[in-house]
Scaffold this motif. Structure first.
Motif, PDB file in Angstrom:
ATOM      1  N   UNK A 135      51.767  -0.435  34.902  1.00 13.00           N
ATOM      2  CA  UNK A 135      51.741   0.795  35.678  1.00 13.00           C
ATOM      3  C   UNK A 135      52.212   0.560  37.101  1.00 13.00           C
ATOM      4  N   UNK A 136      52.940   1.514  37.630  1.00 13.65           N
ATOM      5  CA  UNK A 136      53.348   1.436  39.017  1.00 13.65           C
ATOM      6  C   UNK A 136      52.168   1.512  39.962  1.00 13.65           C
ATOM      7  N   UNK A 137      51.072   2.104  39.490  1.00 12.29           N
ATOM      8  CA  UNK A 137      49.877   2.208  40.321  1.00 12.29           C
ATOM      9  C   UNK A 137      49.364   0.832  40.699  1.00 12.29           C
ATOM     10  N   UNK A 138      49.181  -0.038  39.688  1.00 11.51           N
ATOM     11  CA  UNK A 138      48.660  -1.366  39.953  1.00 11.51           C
ATOM     12  C   UNK A 138      49.582  -2.178  40.837  1.00 11.51           C
ATOM     13  N   UNK A 139      50.889  -2.102  40.573  1.00  9.21           N
ATOM     14  CA  UNK A 139      51.851  -2.861  41.369  1.00  9.21           C
ATOM     15  C   UNK A 139      51.862  -2.376  42.816  1.00  9.21           C
TER      16      UNK A 139
END
Length: 237
Positions: A135-139
């Protein structure tokens, strides 16, 4: 008989599908994408994909697998795509895209009884934050110097939040609201808006790619996409 043979061959040729069948890889994320007991896809996104490919006069085979594995498969198979994938600067040149399929507002969610208050991401330093692998959220959160715990299943993230393995879960409003949690999860801090599209192999059929993009635009103009989102009680943005 040569004339008859030629006619039969021509008839067979024109009866073939307009495009080769597409391998479409998906990952579970209720209520947007779920896998039924029969292995078939259900939910808002598979329904949108079915109508889109029908209009583009193409067929697809849906397969479920974790997001990271799906992205690797797409990079190896020219006739394949992944559904849905967050568009990020580093991913952009690795795929060709069909969208917009979804614009998601991501936030940090906590249990309702947790009185944690945040006014910036920097205030979340030292806290464990749950996120879906790939997920782009975690990155994005890791890039901000925050501690992220990854899993391949959003249901597992919810379970870990409830078992207090972490105080925060980074996910979209649609996913958080769809969980049958009483009382509902509380959004502590919205932090990112991302576009999610269909990501296809760079050598994906350019004619079909253009046809899919054109048909998706028509579905927006007609109000078909908006009506679908209303039926699932999910905000388009």
């Amino acid at each position: 008989m040569p004339g008859i043979r030629t006619w039969v061959i021509a008839l067979w040729f024109f009866s073939l599908p307009l495009h080769a069948q597409v391998l479409l890889f998906a990952w579970e994320r209720p209520p947007l994408v779920t896998q039924g007991a029969d292995g078939q896809g259900a939910g808002l996104v598979p329904e949108l994909a079915t109508e889109l490919f029908r209009r583009a006069e193409s067929s697809y085979q849906l397969r479920f697998m974790p997001l990271q594995r799906a992205l690797r498969q797409v990079q190896m198979q020219p006739n394949s795509c992944a559904l849905l994938v967050e568009r990020q600067q580093e991913r952009e040149p690795s795929y060709v895209w069909v969208g917009p399929m979804l614009i998601s507002r991501l936030g940090l969610y906590a249990q309702a009884a947790d009185e944690l208050q945040l006014f910036s991401l920097q205030q979340a330093r030292g806290l464990n934050i749950l996120s879906h692998q790939g997920s782009g959220a975690g990155e994005y959160l890791q890039g901000a110097g925050l501690q992220v715990i990854y899993s391949n299943n959003e249901a597992l993230n919810l379970s870990m939040l409830q078992r207090q393995r972490a105080r925060l879960w980074a996910t979209s409003a649609a996913v958080a609201r769809a969980r049958a949690v009483d009382p509902p999860l509380r959004e502590v801090l919205p932090f990112l808006t991302l576009m999610e599209d269909i990501a296809c192999h760079p050598q994906f059929d350019p004619v079909l790619l253009q046809r899919l993009q054109m048909e998706l635009q028509k579905m927006y103009v007609e109000g078909w996409v908006q009506a679908l989102y209303q039926r699932y009680d999910v905000n388009l943005y």
